[in-house]
Scaffold this motif. Structure first.
Motif, PDB file in Angstrom:
ATOM      1  N   LEU A 144       3.501  -4.819   3.339  1.00 51.83           N
ATOM      2  CA  LEU A 144       3.953  -3.737   4.227  1.00 51.83           C
ATOM      3  C   LEU A 144       2.755  -3.099   4.914  1.00 51.83           C
ATOM      4  CD1 LEU A 144       6.546  -2.047   1.844  1.00 51.83           C
ATOM      5  CD2 LEU A 144       7.052  -3.491   3.817  1.00 51.83           C
ATOM      6  N   CYS A 145       3.033  -2.417   6.011  1.00 53.80           N
ATOM      7  CA  CYS A 145       1.970  -1.769   6.764  1.00 53.80           C
ATOM      8  C   CYS A 145       1.605  -0.463   6.058  1.00 53.80           C
ATOM      9  CB  CYS A 145       2.441  -1.485   8.189  1.00 53.80           C
ATOM     10  SG  CYS A 145       1.110  -0.921   9.242  1.00 53.80           S
ATOM     11  N   ASP A 146       0.344  -0.348   5.750  1.00 55.36           N
ATOM     12  CA  ASP A 146      -0.101   0.855   5.033  1.00 55.36           C
ATOM     13  C   ASP A 146      -1.153   1.587   5.865  1.00 55.36           C
ATOM     14  OD1 ASP A 146      -0.460   2.796   3.160  1.00 55.36           O
ATOM     15  OD2 ASP A 146      -1.462   1.507   1.696  1.00 55.36           O
ATOM     16  N   GLY A 147      -0.710   2.043   7.005  1.00 53.76           N
ATOM     17  CA  GLY A 147      -1.573   2.868   7.853  1.00 53.76           C
ATOM     18  C   GLY A 147      -2.851   2.152   8.224  1.00 53.76           C
ATOM     19  N   GLN A 148      -3.960   2.859   8.018  1.00 53.44           N
ATOM     20  CA  GLN A 148      -5.246   2.300   8.427  1.00 53.44           C
ATOM     21  C   GLN A 148      -5.662   1.106   7.581  1.00 53.44           C
ATOM     22  OE1 GLN A 148      -7.371   5.975   8.088  1.00 53.44           O
ATOM     23  NE2 GLN A 148      -7.529   6.164  10.328  1.00 53.44           N
ATOM     24  N   CYS A 149      -5.006   0.867   6.462  1.00 58.60           N
ATOM     25  CA  CYS A 149      -5.323  -0.301   5.646  1.00 58.60           C
ATOM     26  C   CYS A 149      -4.702  -1.566   6.230  1.00 58.60           C
ATOM     27  CB  CYS A 149      -4.816  -0.107   4.214  1.00 58.60           C
ATOM     28  SG  CYS A 149      -5.757   1.126   3.309  1.00 58.60           S
TER      29      CYS A 149
END
Ligand SMILES: *[C@@H]1O[C@H](CO)[C@@H](O)[C@H](O)[C@H]1NC(C)=O
Ligand SMILES: *[C@@H]1O[C@H](CO)[C@@H](O)[C@H](O)[C@H]1NC(C)=O
Ligand SMILES: *[C@@H]1O[C@H](CO)[C@@H](O)[C@H](O)[C@H]1NC(C)=O
Ligand SMILES: *[C@@H]1O[C@H](CO)[C@@H](O)[C@H](O)[C@H]1NC(C)=O
Length: 358
Positions: free
Chosen positions: A55-60
């Motif tokens: 999943l997309c975890d912001g800046q990560c």
């Protein structure tokens, strides 16, 4: 301005939150992330094993996270802030609003930020601190913290003069710009959910009812069932009637006429035939006066005889709407007196001295 920025940042976050399920996620910004660790990067769910998803975890960027993992909630109460969960849960990708209390702001100058529940079970960003806003002289007032308002459509602001700023939790007061009658509630309250407590009132157009007919006169105006504010109605009296009152009345903003309609007053017959009287400073025989009548309001001076002496004194009466009584002291000469001794008529003899009267 703050609210616009806040809204934009909220959209951005919501956008990226929804992006994680449908489309690309930003690349991991190595070295720029504020957090200590990023979860393992991935491209597909199967890179992450059975318990995690990619999943997309912001800046990560795309990372292996367990979607059920939650961030701390409720948060410890921080000074001068109000914290509100914007999502139904406090699990991964949930959003949180941190708002400074009125009079306080974040170091960025904004009065609120949005934090996101990250894969590392932490809320994104630094722990916000709200500091008191310093009002520096010479600079414009800071944006009010109470930025939420209830809508006031143009047709409402065009119709009413509105007192109050339509902020949430405050009341406004309406008055009709036209001066017309206001129908509905003249007060309204802007509720927490940015809706008005009551519907907006309306301004009723005001009309004046046709003025009453004037006896012996004419109302000079287009015949209407009602007249607009500012409309003038003129009055005329029939021949030989005297206008007593306004020549013109105007329809006022409260639906009344500026004045009561006038009266057309009747002339008075002079109650003397064989004596001269004084009308308008001129001593004359009644039959020399047109129709032997005087207009309403005219004074007629009669001559009366001194009870004991052969001299006359005067007494005046005023014509009022057809009524003119001779004074009590006045005696109408007989036809014989008038014919045979015209020079001895009371109106023709010498006036008494004032002392003689006393
Ligand atoms: C609106 O008025 C209230 C008090 O009447 C004030 O506290 C508030 O700051 C004002 N808000 C705006 C947006 O001007
Ligand atoms: C807004 O709040 C009021 C009172 O709290 C409620 O009666 C009204 O239904 C709400 N309106 C909307 C659109 O949520
Ligand atoms: C209408 O306004 C006028 C002038 O302002 C006032 O004299 C009159 O009493 C008012 N009439 C009514 C019915 O309020
Ligand atoms: C008639 O007499 C009254 C009182 O003496 C005076 O006020 C009024 O102006 C007079 N009217 C005329 C038309 O001269």
């Amino acid at each position: 301005m703050d609210s616009v920025l806040l809204l934009l940042s909220l959209w951005a976050l919501v956008g990226s939150a929804s992006l994680q399920t449908v489309g690309p996620c930003p690349d991991r910004l190595l070295g720029q992330e504020r957090r200590k660790t990023c979860p393992r990067p991935c491209t597909l769910d199967r890179d992450c094993g059975s318990k995690r998803q990619c999943l997309c975890d912001g800046q990560c960027g795309l990372s292996c996270v367990a979607p059920g993992r939650t961030c701390p909630w409720p948060l410890p109460v921080a000074e001068n802030t109000e914290v509100r969960l914007l999502s139904p849960t406090h699990s991964f990708s949930a959003l949180l609003e941190v708002r400074c209390k009125p009079g306080f702001a974040l170091s960025s100058g904004l009065d609120a930020i949005i934090r996101r529940c990250q894969g590392d079970r932490q809320w994104s960003g630094d722990e916000p601190t709200c500091t008191e806003v310093q009002i520096t002289e010479g600079e414009p007032e800071p944006e009010p913290t109470e930025a939420l308002t209830c809508p006031l459509p143009k047709d409402v602001t065009d119709t009413f003069s509105i007192q109050g700023n339509a902020s949430v939790g405050t009341s406004i007061h309406y008055s009709c710009l036209s001066g017309a009658d206001l129908v509905g509630s003249s007060e309204n309250f802007c509720q927490e959910n940015q809706t008005w407590q009551y519907p907006h009132p309306i301004c009723k157009k005001v009309y004046c009812q046709p003025p009453k007919d004037v006896e012996h006169g004419y109302v000079v105006a287009v015949q209407k069932t009602e007249y607009e504010v500012g409309f003038d109605v003129h009055f005329l009296c029939k021949k030989n009637f005297l206008l007593d009152g306004p020549q013109k009345v105007t329809c006022l903003p409260n639906g009344s006429w500026s004045e009561a309609p006038p009266h057309c007053r009747i002339r008075c017959l002079i109650p003397a035939e064989r004596s001269r009287v004084v009308i308008g400073g001129v001593k004359r025989w009644p039959f020399d006066v047109t129709d032997a009548m005087v207009p309403h309001g005219e004074n007629v001076t009669f001559f009366c005889k001194h009870p004991n002496k052969m001299c006359s004194f005067t007494a005046s009466q005023t014509c009022y709407d057809g009524h003119l009584q001779p004074p009590a002291c006045y005696l109408e000469p007989t036809w014989l007196q008038y014919k045979l001794f015209p020079h001895r008529l009371v109106s023709e003899i010498e006036a008494c001295d004032l002392e003689e009267m006393a």
